[in-house]
Design a protein around this motif. Structure first.
Motif, short mmCIF file in Angstrom:
data_model
loop_
_atom_site.label_atom_id
_atom_site.label_comp_id
_atom_site.label_asym_id
_atom_site.label_seq_id
_atom_site.Cartn_x
_atom_site.Cartn_y
_atom_site.Cartn_z
N UNK A 1 0.83 -1.21 0.00
CA UNK A 1 0.00 0.00 0.00
C UNK A 1 0.86 1.26 0.00
N UNK A 2 2.05 1.15 0.57
CA UNK A 2 2.98 2.28 0.59
C UNK A 2 3.83 2.34 -0.68
N UNK A 3 3.60 1.40 -1.60
CA UNK A 3 4.35 1.39 -2.85
C UNK A 3 5.71 0.75 -2.75
N UNK A 4 5.90 -0.11 -1.75
CA UNK A 4 7.21 -0.73 -1.55
C UNK A 4 7.10 -2.23 -1.72
N UNK A 5 7.92 -2.79 -2.58
CA UNK A 5 7.96 -4.23 -2.80
C UNK A 5 9.29 -4.77 -2.28
N UNK A 6 9.24 -5.73 -1.36
CA UNK A 6 10.45 -6.35 -0.86
C UNK A 6 10.99 -7.31 -1.91
N UNK B 1 11.66 -0.40 5.90
CA UNK B 1 10.36 0.19 5.60
C UNK B 1 10.13 1.44 6.44
N UNK B 2 10.49 1.38 7.72
CA UNK B 2 10.32 2.54 8.59
C UNK B 2 11.12 3.73 8.07
N UNK B 3 12.33 3.48 7.58
CA UNK B 3 13.15 4.55 7.04
C UNK B 3 12.53 5.13 5.76
N UNK B 4 11.95 4.28 4.93
CA UNK B 4 11.38 4.72 3.66
C UNK B 4 10.06 5.46 3.85
N UNK B 5 9.21 4.96 4.74
CA UNK B 5 7.84 5.48 4.85
C UNK B 5 7.67 6.57 5.90
#
Length: 263
Positions: free
Chosen positions: A132-137, A152-156
């Motif tokens: 949903x945040x546009x991030x694919x692992x 993810x915390x750093x990116x979002x």
């Protein structure tokens, strides 16, 4: 924080608690420093392969350049140890702390849900949050692996990006306690991370004590015959290793000709 009066409606009390525990608004400079701290924690908690070991001079220089803070001080303590170890020692210590120690696994949903069906749903929900945040692992690790959660915390950002860290704060406290009890320098990385989160409540401390004593939830799926996992410890994700498969049945070779019948 003193207890809220019971006369306040529950919804209002919940909102007040959420406001108290919500991260304060940060300046752009503070946000940048926080992102760098989260990324450093993510990197330093990854398996110390040859590539990461080769980057130690850069990592050490980055830690030394961090703005002064309790988190930066903790990371400096870890970086000094990390820089002075040979690769084999680093790999051995990492495996011992995070793969063989049941109470310092880096898979966060395990501490909250154990080996239950709820853990599968928690992993799915976490993956959905990322998408949903546009991030694919890259799929190399489960979505609850702490370095993944930190990235993810750093990116979002501090709000929704750090929500999984706040949700799993009790698991993080348990990992920190286990690493401290073991005398592992990795305790400094967890200590740095915990300084970025709201202080633990009395309920948090009590829940961690219960986790230490009892372990995570368990659905009792009938694995007792395979033995226990060590005194005072609980099984990590994937601790049960099934027996090797039996040798395949050898089938006689088929006749070389379809027209050839029995003799």
């Amino acid at each position: 924080m003193s207890p809220l009066p019971t006369t306040i409606p529950e919804l209002v009390r919940t909102r007040i608690r959420a406001a108290v525990r919500r991260p304060a608004r940060l300046t752009p400079e503070e946000t940048e420093a926080r992102v760098l701290l989260l990324r450093m924690c993510s990197l330093l908690l990854q398996y110390p392969d040859a590539e990461l070991a080769a980057a130690r001079p850069v990592l050490t220089a980055t830690v030394e350049a961090l703005p002064p803070s309790p988190a930066a001080e903790h990371l400096a303590g870890f970086a000094a140890w990390f820089a002075g170890q040979d690769l084999e020692s680093l790999e051995r210590h990492y495996v011992e702390m995070f793969d063989l120690r049941r109470k310092s696994s880096l898979y966060l949903t395990y501490y909250l849900h154990g080996d239950t069906r709820r853990r599968g749903m928690a992993l799915l929900t976490l993956n959905q949050r990322y998408r949903a945040a546009g991030w694919e692992t890259d799929g190399g690790e489960l979505p609850d692996h702490l370095p993944v959660v930190l990235e993810f915390a750093a990116l979002a950002g501090p709000g929704g990006g750090e929500a999984p860290l706040r949700q799993h704060r009790r698991g993080l406290e348990l990992i920190h306690r286990a690493l401290t009890d073991s005398g592992s320098p990795y305790r400094h990385v967890l200590a740095a991370l915990l300084t970025l989160l709201p202080p633990p409540t009395e309920a948090d401390r009590a829940a961690v004590d219960q986790l230490v004593a009892e372990g995570p939830p368990n659905e009792e799926v009938g694995l007792d015959p395979y033995g226990t996992y060590g005194e005072g410890e609980f099984a990590p994700p994937g601790a049960f290793v099934p027996p090797a498969p039996a040798e395949p049945t050898r089938v006689p070779p088929a006749p070389t000709s379809r027209t050839e019948g029995p003799r």
